[in-house]
Design an enzyme around this catalytic site. Sequence first.
Site, PDB file in Angstrom:
ATOM      1  N   CYS A  77     -48.416 -11.058  24.570  1.00 31.34           N
ATOM      2  CA  CYS A  77     -47.477 -11.655  24.663  1.00 31.34           C
ATOM      3  C   CYS A  77     -46.559 -13.332  24.483  1.00 31.34           C
ATOM      4  CB  CYS A  77     -48.221 -12.581  26.097  1.00 31.34           C
ATOM      5  SG  CYS A  77     -47.089 -13.412  27.683  1.00 31.34           S
ATOM      6  N   ASP A 133     -42.004 -12.715  18.381  1.00 31.20           N
ATOM      7  CA  ASP A 133     -42.326 -14.643  18.313  1.00 31.20           C
ATOM      8  C   ASP A 133     -43.388 -14.761  17.792  1.00 31.20           C
ATOM      9  OD1 ASP A 133     -39.455 -14.307  19.830  1.00 31.20           O
ATOM     10  OD2 ASP A 133     -40.723 -14.130  21.466  1.00 31.20           O
ATOM     11  N   CYS A 192     -50.702  -9.147  28.643  1.00 33.81           N
ATOM     12  CA  CYS A 192     -50.303  -7.652  27.284  1.00 33.81           C
ATOM     13  C   CYS A 192     -51.141  -9.057  26.229  1.00 33.81           C
ATOM     14  CB  CYS A 192     -49.222  -7.162  26.890  1.00 33.81           C
ATOM     15  SG  CYS A 192     -48.139  -6.854  28.218  1.00 33.81           S
ATOM     16  N   ARG A 233     -31.205 -22.505  28.594  1.00 36.62           N
ATOM     17  CA  ARG A 233     -30.996 -22.557  27.022  1.00 36.62           C
ATOM     18  C   ARG A 233     -29.752 -22.252  26.742  1.00 36.62           C
ATOM     19  NH1 ARG A 233     -33.458 -17.438  23.548  1.00 36.62           N
ATOM     20  NH2 ARG A 233     -34.912 -19.105  23.846  1.00 36.62           N
ATOM     21  N   TYR A 234     -29.245 -21.015  27.565  1.00 36.18           N
ATOM     22  CA  TYR A 234     -27.765 -21.067  27.408  1.00 36.18           C
ATOM     23  C   TYR A 234     -26.517 -21.477  28.306  1.00 36.18           C
ATOM     24  CZ  TYR A 234     -29.273 -17.214  24.525  1.00 36.18           C
ATOM     25  OH  TYR A 234     -30.176 -16.707  23.441  1.00 36.18           O
ATOM     26  N   ARG A 242     -45.757 -15.659  26.339  1.00 36.52           N
ATOM     27  CA  ARG A 242     -45.791 -16.827  27.009  1.00 36.52           C
ATOM     28  C   ARG A 242     -47.340 -16.939  27.466  1.00 36.52           C
ATOM     29  NH1 ARG A 242     -41.225 -15.525  30.585  1.00 36.52           N
ATOM     30  NH2 ARG A 242     -39.840 -16.934  28.661  1.00 36.52           N
ATOM     31  N   LYS A 267     -31.072 -15.746  20.422  1.00 34.55           N
ATOM     32  CA  LYS A 267     -31.677 -14.863  20.105  1.00 34.55           C
ATOM     33  C   LYS A 267     -29.948 -14.384  18.952  1.00 34.55           C
ATOM     34  CE  LYS A 267     -33.766 -12.499  24.177  1.00 34.55           C
ATOM     35  NZ  LYS A 267     -33.077 -14.076  25.524  1.00 34.55           N
ATOM     36  N   ARG A 293     -26.462 -18.841  32.134  1.00 34.62           N
ATOM     37  CA  ARG A 293     -27.921 -18.319  32.396  1.00 34.62           C
ATOM     38  C   ARG A 293     -29.143 -18.997  32.210  1.00 34.62           C
ATOM     39  NH1 ARG A 293     -25.885 -16.368  28.090  1.00 34.62           N
ATOM     40  NH2 ARG A 293     -26.652 -15.273  26.394  1.00 34.62           N
ATOM     41  N   ASP A 328     -35.578 -13.812  18.726  1.00 39.21           N
ATOM     42  CA  ASP A 328     -35.276 -15.279  19.452  1.00 39.21           C
ATOM     43  C   ASP A 328     -35.826 -16.064  18.229  1.00 39.21           C
ATOM     44  OD1 ASP A 328     -35.154 -16.107  21.414  1.00 39.21           O
ATOM     45  OD2 ASP A 328     -36.191 -15.124  22.627  1.00 39.21           O
ATOM     46  N   CYS A 350     -50.319 -11.354  35.571  1.00 39.25           N
ATOM     47  CA  CYS A 350     -49.055 -10.063  35.222  1.00 39.25           C
ATOM     48  C   CYS A 350     -50.409  -8.874  35.910  1.00 39.25           C
ATOM     49  CB  CYS A 350     -49.009  -9.771  33.577  1.00 39.25           C
ATOM     50  SG  CYS A 350     -47.644 -10.757  33.594  1.00 39.25           S
TER      51      CYS A 350
HETATM   52  C1  LIG Z   1     -33.163 -13.865  26.236  1.00 34.47           C
HETATM   53  C2  LIG Z   1     -32.991 -15.089  27.332  1.00 34.47           C
HETATM   54  C3  LIG Z   1     -31.797 -15.053  27.910  1.00 34.47           C
HETATM   55  C4  LIG Z   1     -30.938 -13.964  28.271  1.00 34.47           C
HETATM   56  O1  LIG Z   1     -30.204 -13.574  27.183  1.00 34.47           O
HETATM   57  P1  LIG Z   1     -29.616 -12.637  27.224  1.00 34.47           P
HETATM   58  O2  LIG Z   1     -29.028 -12.101  25.838  1.00 34.47           O
HETATM   59  O3  LIG Z   1     -28.132 -12.217  27.654  1.00 34.47           O
HETATM   60  O4  LIG Z   1     -30.417 -11.193  27.665  1.00 34.47           O
HETATM   61  C5  LIG Z   1     -31.590 -15.912  28.738  1.00 34.47           C
HETATM   62  N1  LIG Z   1     -32.410 -17.406  28.890  1.00 34.47           N
HETATM   63  C6  LIG Z   1     -33.253 -17.443  27.698  1.00 34.47           C
HETATM   64  C7  LIG Z   1     -34.038 -18.479  27.504  1.00 34.47           C
HETATM   65  C8  LIG Z   1     -33.979 -16.334  26.878  1.00 34.47           C
HETATM   66  O5  LIG Z   1     -34.837 -15.975  26.502  1.00 34.47           O
HETATM   67  S1  SF4 Z   2     -45.771  -9.147  28.006  1.00 37.78           S
HETATM   68 FE1  SF4 Z   2     -46.458 -11.471  28.989  1.00 37.78          FE
HETATM   69  S2  SF4 Z   2     -45.001 -11.859  30.454  1.00 37.78           S
HETATM   70 FE2  SF4 Z   2     -44.993  -9.899  29.992  1.00 37.78          FE
HETATM   71  S3  SF4 Z   2     -46.289  -8.098  31.580  1.00 37.78           S
HETATM   72 FE3  SF4 Z   2     -47.231  -8.742  29.260  1.00 37.78          FE
HETATM   73  S4  SF4 Z   2     -48.344 -10.235  29.762  1.00 37.78           S
HETATM   74 FE4  SF4 Z   2     -47.214 -10.491  31.506  1.00 37.78          FE
END
Ligand SMILES: *Cc1c(COP(=O)(O)O)cnc(C)c1O
Ligand code: SF4
Length: 346
Positions: free
Chosen positions: A110, A268, A107, A90-91, A112, A312, A94, A305, A103
């Site tokens: 979560c 989210d 959770c 996305r960025y 995801r 973010k 990174r 986010d 996991c």
């Molecule tokens: C949160 C996130 C990051 C890392 O963000 P930082 O602000 O650098 O910690 C990188 N990629 C994605 C897709 C994210 O959701």
């Molecule tokens: S929030 Fe989602 S990815 Fe993180 S530990 Fe819990 S279940 Fe796993």
Amino acid sequence: MEAWQKQLAAAITEPGEIAERFGVDVEPLRGVVARYPLRITPHYFSLIEAPGDPIWRQCIPDPRELHDDLQDPDPLNEESLSPVPGLIHRYPDRVVLLVSNACAMYCRFCMRKRQVGCGSQKIDLSAALDYIAETPAIRDVILSGGDPFLLPDDELADLLARLRSLSNVEMIRIGSRVPVTLPSRITPRLCRLLKRFHPLYLNTHFNHPRELTPQSTIACRRLADAGIPLGNQTVLLQGVNDEPGVMKKLMQGLLAMRVRPYYIHQLDLVRGTGHFRTSVRRGLEVMEGLRGHTSGLATPYYVIDLPGGKGKVPLVPDNGEWRGNRLLLRNYQGEIIEYEDTDSGR
Ligand SMILES: *Cc1c(COP(=O)(O)O)cnc(C)c1O
Ligand code: SF4
């Protein structure tokens, strides 16, 4: 089998086990578990004091998970920001590498939820590693998932070594909730392994002061002693930590465990998690309870986010107002102080 593998093997995966311990009717949970899997380590399960408490809410399925049609399974658009399987770009500099779908605990809130715990647990990362190698702008790789520490030591070492061999990768971050949910996974052997791959950072995920157990304290100490800077990402959750006093206690407790609070996340808009939502207004009140009232180190960024994968954005309580060249600033005690904005006329 190592102690942590035994913990995992003994994880609660059936609603019946919840009924046994708490004598509650779990029939309504069976449909939920068929859609979103259940897994709780004995360690985390032992932290529940009563049904509905902040630990319970995080790990026990809730029928409301199935009645949340308004929200999107993937509001952050991660699928379309994924140029190759298992990678989110996305960025510019990174990426997030999804190294596992498993996991130690699932959770209920979560982000995801759509994929974690579902389908194949193994992800083929060869295309993702090639992509990182061929994209010189990527200098920071974040291992996430799922939980990277559910990989066996040798697979994790292999993955870290492959990333380290790429000259553009300056640093590696690991996101793991294992220090909270399965602290026995943080073995001395794992820490010796991780030490070989510095600069390595770790963000963990504590959400409530009751998660700050002696076992988690040992896990964090081992990681910190391996030279790994530890951060924490908390998710703001209704009925768990949406109280300023609870959040302050959590942040202070983390620092005492050598973990620096990094982000508090606005939840989210993920389908199946609507019952955990808190307003941004409430989130800002929680932040007001931190800044100035306790160590600055205990005050992380509160971030949203943005939907659609727009990134973010940090939010701060509304504490300033411009009057021409003057700023009216409100301090932590509510006093309004005037500050004249000047420069040297450069
Ligand atoms: C949160 C996130 C990051 C890392 O963000 P930082 O602000 O650098 O910690 C990188 N990629 C994605 C897709 C994210 O959701
Ligand atoms: S929030 Fe989602 S990815 Fe993180 S530990 Fe819990 S279940 Fe796993």
